[in-house]
Design a protein around this motif. Structure first.
Motif, PDB file in Angstrom:
ATOM      1  N   VAL A   1      16.550   4.268 -96.205  1.00  0.00           N
ATOM      2  CA  VAL A   1      17.153   5.584 -96.415  1.00  0.00           C
ATOM      3  C   VAL A   1      17.117   6.459 -95.162  1.00  0.00           C
ATOM      4  CG1 VAL A   1      16.827   5.666 -98.911  1.00  0.00           C
ATOM      5  CG2 VAL A   1      14.960   6.430 -97.406  1.00  0.00           C
ATOM      6  N   PHE A   2      16.245   6.112 -94.208  1.00  0.00           N
ATOM      7  CA  PHE A   2      16.136   6.930 -92.997  1.00  0.00           C
ATOM      8  C   PHE A   2      15.540   6.063 -91.904  1.00  0.00           C
ATOM      9  CE2 PHE A   2      14.117  10.041 -90.151  1.00  0.00           C
ATOM     10  CZ  PHE A   2      15.157  10.956 -90.003  1.00  0.00           C
ATOM     11  N   SER A   3      15.961   6.309 -90.650  1.00  0.00           N
ATOM     12  CA  SER A   3      15.254   5.630 -89.565  1.00  0.00           C
ATOM     13  C   SER A   3      15.216   6.530 -88.345  1.00  0.00           C
ATOM     14  CB  SER A   3      15.860   4.272 -89.260  1.00  0.00           C
ATOM     15  OG  SER A   3      17.189   4.410 -88.918  1.00  0.00           O
ATOM     16  N   TYR A   4      14.165   6.320 -87.556  1.00  0.00           N
ATOM     17  CA  TYR A   4      13.935   7.174 -86.390  1.00  0.00           C
ATOM     18  C   TYR A   4      13.544   6.305 -85.209  1.00  0.00           C
ATOM     19  CZ  TYR A   4      11.967  10.522 -83.178  1.00  0.00           C
ATOM     20  OH  TYR A   4      11.722  11.243 -82.037  1.00  0.00           O
ATOM     21  N   GLY A   5      14.218   6.527 -84.075  1.00  0.00           N
ATOM     22  CA  GLY A   5      13.969   5.683 -82.916  1.00  0.00           C
ATOM     23  C   GLY A   5      13.749   6.457 -81.639  1.00  0.00           C
ATOM     24  N   VAL A   6      12.923   5.897 -80.778  1.00  0.00           N
ATOM     25  CA  VAL A   6      12.643   6.462 -79.463  1.00  0.00           C
ATOM     26  C   VAL A   6      12.182   5.301 -78.570  1.00  0.00           C
ATOM     27  CG1 VAL A   6      10.485   7.242 -80.548  1.00  0.00           C
ATOM     28  CG2 VAL A   6      10.943   7.867 -78.213  1.00  0.00           C
ATOM     29  N   SER A   7      12.580   5.355 -77.276  1.00  0.00           N
ATOM     30  CA  SER A   7      12.168   4.315 -76.329  1.00  0.00           C
ATOM     31  C   SER A   7      12.506   2.933 -76.892  1.00  0.00           C
ATOM     32  CB  SER A   7      10.678   4.479 -76.013  1.00  0.00           C
ATOM     33  OG  SER A   7      10.220   3.503 -75.126  1.00  0.00           O
ATOM     34  N   ASP A   8      11.522   2.030 -76.959  1.00  0.00           N
ATOM     35  CA  ASP A   8      11.781   0.668 -77.447  1.00  0.00           C
ATOM     36  C   ASP A   8      11.315   0.493 -78.889  1.00  0.00           C
ATOM     37  OD1 ASP A   8       9.046   0.777 -77.012  1.00  0.00           O
ATOM     38  OD2 ASP A   8       8.914  -1.284 -76.251  1.00  0.00           O
ATOM     39  N   GLU A   9      11.199   1.600 -79.630  1.00  0.00           N
ATOM     40  CA  GLU A   9      10.719   1.465 -81.013  1.00  0.00           C
ATOM     41  C   GLU A   9      11.685   2.076 -82.022  1.00  0.00           C
ATOM     42  OE1 GLU A   9       7.017   4.026 -80.932  1.00  0.00           O
ATOM     43  OE2 GLU A   9       8.076   5.022 -82.589  1.00  0.00           O
ATOM     44  N   TYR A  10      11.614   1.576 -83.243  1.00  0.00           N
ATOM     45  CA  TYR A  10      12.363   2.144 -84.362  1.00  0.00           C
ATOM     46  C   TYR A  10      11.515   2.071 -85.619  1.00  0.00           C
ATOM     47  CZ  TYR A  10      16.963   4.117 -83.903  1.00  0.00           C
ATOM     48  OH  TYR A  10      17.980   4.999 -83.669  1.00  0.00           O
ATOM     49  N   SER A  11      11.548   3.142 -86.411  1.00  0.00           N
ATOM     50  CA  SER A  11      10.888   3.145 -87.712  1.00  0.00           C
ATOM     51  C   SER A  11      11.960   3.155 -88.793  1.00  0.00           C
ATOM     52  CB  SER A  11      10.029   4.404 -87.881  1.00  0.00           C
ATOM     53  OG  SER A  11       8.996   4.430 -86.919  1.00  0.00           O
ATOM     54  N   PHE A  12      11.811   2.269 -89.769  1.00  0.00           N
ATOM     55  CA  PHE A  12      12.761   2.202 -90.887  1.00  0.00           C
ATOM     56  C   PHE A  12      12.026   2.575 -92.172  1.00  0.00           C
ATOM     57  CE2 PHE A  12      14.328  -0.687 -87.636  1.00  0.00           C
ATOM     58  CZ  PHE A  12      15.660  -0.294 -87.542  1.00  0.00           C
ATOM     59  N   VAL A  13      12.545   3.574 -92.871  1.00  0.00           N
ATOM     60  CA  VAL A  13      11.918   4.034 -94.108  1.00  0.00           C
ATOM     61  C   VAL A  13      12.686   3.462 -95.295  1.00  0.00           C
ATOM     62  CG1 VAL A  13      11.263   6.045 -95.487  1.00  0.00           C
ATOM     63  CG2 VAL A  13      11.279   6.208 -92.969  1.00  0.00           C
ATOM     64  N   LEU A  14      11.984   2.718 -96.161  1.00  0.00           N
ATOM     65  CA  LEU A  14      12.603   2.201 -97.380  1.00  0.00           C
ATOM     66  C   LEU A  14      12.338   3.154 -98.533  1.00  0.00           C
ATOM     67  CD1 LEU A  14      12.303  -0.399 -95.557  1.00  0.00           C
ATOM     68  CD2 LEU A  14      12.309  -1.672 -97.698  1.00  0.00           C
ATOM     69  N   LYS A  15      13.302   3.241 -99.434  1.00  0.00           N
ATOM     70  CA  LYS A  15      13.137   4.151-100.570  1.00  0.00           C
ATOM     71  C   LYS A  15      11.898   3.765-101.369  1.00  0.00           C
ATOM     72  CE  LYS A  15      16.236   1.749-103.730  1.00  0.00           C
ATOM     73  NZ  LYS A  15      17.545   1.703-104.366  1.00  0.00           N
ATOM     74  N   LYS A  16      11.337   4.785-102.000  1.00  0.00           N
ATOM     75  CA  LYS A  16      10.046   4.676-102.694  1.00  0.00           C
ATOM     76  C   LYS A  16      10.011   3.570-103.748  1.00  0.00           C
ATOM     77  CE  LYS A  16       7.543   8.142-105.323  1.00  0.00           C
ATOM     78  NZ  LYS A  16       8.285   8.616-106.483  1.00  0.00           N
ATOM     79  N   ASP A  17      11.098   3.426-104.490  1.00  0.00           N
ATOM     80  CA  ASP A  17      11.106   2.450-105.591  1.00  0.00           C
ATOM     81  C   ASP A  17      11.778   1.137-105.189  1.00  0.00           C
ATOM     82  OD1 ASP A  17      13.569   3.547-105.288  1.00  0.00           O
ATOM     83  OD2 ASP A  17      13.949   3.926-107.411  1.00  0.00           O
ATOM     84  N   SER A  18      11.827   0.849-103.879  1.00  0.00           N
ATOM     85  CA  SER A  18      12.477  -0.376-103.415  1.00  0.00           C
ATOM     86  C   SER A  18      11.789  -1.630-103.962  1.00  0.00           C
ATOM     87  CB  SER A  18      12.438  -0.419-101.877  1.00  0.00           C
ATOM     88  OG  SER A  18      12.944  -1.655-101.417  1.00  0.00           O
ATOM     89  N   HIS A  19      12.636  -2.618-104.317  1.00  0.00           N
ATOM     90  CA  HIS A  19      12.090  -3.922-104.708  1.00  0.00           C
ATOM     91  C   HIS A  19      12.537  -5.003-103.737  1.00  0.00           C
ATOM     92  CE1 HIS A  19      10.096  -2.779-108.374  1.00  0.00           C
ATOM     93  NE2 HIS A  19      11.126  -1.995-108.648  1.00  0.00           N
ATOM     94  N   PHE A  20      12.930  -4.579-102.545  1.00  0.00           N
ATOM     95  CA  PHE A  20      13.384  -5.508-101.515  1.00  0.00           C
ATOM     96  C   PHE A  20      12.314  -6.581-101.288  1.00  0.00           C
ATOM     97  CE2 PHE A  20      14.677  -5.856 -96.780  1.00  0.00           C
ATOM     98  CZ  PHE A  20      15.683  -6.756 -97.072  1.00  0.00           C
ATOM     99  N   TYR A  21      12.676  -7.849-101.396  1.00  0.00           N
ATOM    100  CA  TYR A  21      11.731  -8.974-101.269  1.00  0.00           C
ATOM    101  C   TYR A  21      10.478  -8.775-102.133  1.00  0.00           C
ATOM    102  CZ  TYR A  21      14.157 -11.229 -97.329  1.00  0.00           C
ATOM    103  OH  TYR A  21      15.066 -11.897 -96.524  1.00  0.00           O
ATOM    104  N   GLN A  22      10.643  -8.206-103.284  1.00  0.00           N
ATOM    105  CA  GLN A  22       9.496  -7.927-104.174  1.00  0.00           C
ATOM    106  C   GLN A  22       8.364  -7.196-103.423  1.00  0.00           C
ATOM    107  OE1 GLN A  22      10.460 -11.613-104.257  1.00  0.00           O
ATOM    108  NE2 GLN A  22      12.132 -10.680-105.402  1.00  0.00           N
ATOM    109  N   ARG A  23       8.760  -6.408-102.420  1.00  0.00           N
ATOM    110  CA  ARG A  23       7.817  -5.622-101.601  1.00  0.00           C
ATOM    111  C   ARG A  23       6.822  -6.499-100.832  1.00  0.00           C
ATOM    112  NH1 ARG A  23       8.386  -0.111-103.220  1.00  0.00           N
ATOM    113  NH2 ARG A  23       6.450   0.521-102.193  1.00  0.00           N
TER     114      ARG A  23
END
Ligand code: ATP
Ligand code: ATP
Ligand code: MG
Ligand code: MG
Ligand code: MG
Ligand code: MG
Length: 258
Positions: free
Chosen positions: A72-94
């Protein structure tokens, strides 16, 4: 057993273990380029900020965000990125290792395939790689504190690096520049940059604030009449360089985290 036909699949599988991320929490996957100090040297990135390298990072993150709808959101700087998954995500069964590895590998393969679009005349000399980790944040407040931490880090590093490279350009050696900056505060660094004719606050927002990527509604008032969608629900991916520490950003985009 040496006889392959006699191996019991359940027995072999019993050695596997699953790390399941805590339910109903915000999952953050942070990826970071491995040895990018060297990678950026070898590929002659502009110091302290290579704009095209950052644009390439952003393009990779957009591809990841479009591929995995739970982000739902991601933030990047330099050589890094943070990816935020929604709270109730079941992606790969977490499962942490599956989520991290899928995101890291898509990001890396897009980085390599899109390289030539951002560096027309620069050859990719060797394959870069990234690592990644998963952390769960139990509330929106703590998640926002996490993102604020990354943005503060962006600011501190950018201010330091801008001073450092100005000192080097002015003739100091790298270790002289490092010693010169030891113990200096934000105000001292702003003054130093003024002496070099740089107003820190006028540097490009992407360098100072990093990049935020999120889905949001297209502003249909800006669109031509015959482009307007039937419903008001056309969403697209935005890449912005804004302050995500202040509450105003989240107030202006109330649907991102809810
Ligand atoms: P590690 O493998 O531990 O992550 P690293 O060498 O990648 O080590 P980082 O702390 O991740 O170190 O820092 C990344 C480095 O990559 C920065 O210090 C900077 O030198 C360089 N770098 C990354 N992106 C850019 C860019 N857009 N422009 C210039 N330099 C960059
Ligand atoms: P998942 O994302 O769950 O892993 P998948 O589509 O990758 O799903 P797998 O069980 O991993 O499914 O199977 C990989 C599939 O890829 C095989 O079923 C086969 O169809 C195809 N495949 C992989 N390697 C080859 C190959 N060398 N030649 C032909 N087909 C291949
Ligand atoms: Mg690292
Ligand atoms: Mg790194
Ligand atoms: Mg880094
Ligand atoms: Mg497969």
């Amino acid at each position: 057993t040496n006889d392959i036909g006699k191996v019991e699949p359940d027995y072999v599988r019993s050695f596997q273990f699953k790390k399941i991320l805590m339910p109903s929490t915000w999952i953050v996957i942070r990826i970071d380029g491995c040895h990018f100090h060297r990678f950026s040297d070898v590929h002659e990135f502009v110091k302290p900020n290579d704009k095209q390298a950052l644009n390439l990072m952003n393009a990779c993150a957009v591809a990841v965000v479009k591929e995995f709808p739970d982000i739902v959101f991601s933030y990047g700087v330099s050589d890094e990125y943070s990816f935020v998954l929604k709270k109730d995500s079941h992606f790969y069964q977490r499962q942490a290792s599956e989520i991290v590895s899928a995101i890291v590998s898509l990001f890396t393969s897009v980085y390599i395939t899109k390289w030539k679009d951002f560096f027309h005349k620069k050859e990719l000399k060797y394959p870069p790689y990234f690592d990644g980790r998963a952390v769960c944040y139990p509330s929106v407040e703590i998640l926002r504190d996490y993102l604020a931490w990354r943005q503060v880090d962006c600011h501190i590093n950018n201010q330091y690096n801008t001073c450092f490279w100005e000192l080097v350009k002015s003739g100091k050696s790298k270790s002289e520049a490092q010693n010169f900056l030891k113990g200096t505060q934000t105000g001292d660094k702003e003054k130093l940059l003024k002496q070099f004719g740089i107003d820190y606050h006028k540097l490009p927002a992407m360098f100072r604030q990093g990049s935020s990527i999120f889905w949001d509604k297209e502003d249909i008032t800006m669109m031509h009449e015959n482009e307007k969608p039937g419903g008001n629900s056309l969403k697209r991916v935005f890449v912005e360089h804004c302050n995500i520490i202040e509450p105003s950003f989240w107030a202006a985009h109330p649907t991102i985290l809810y």
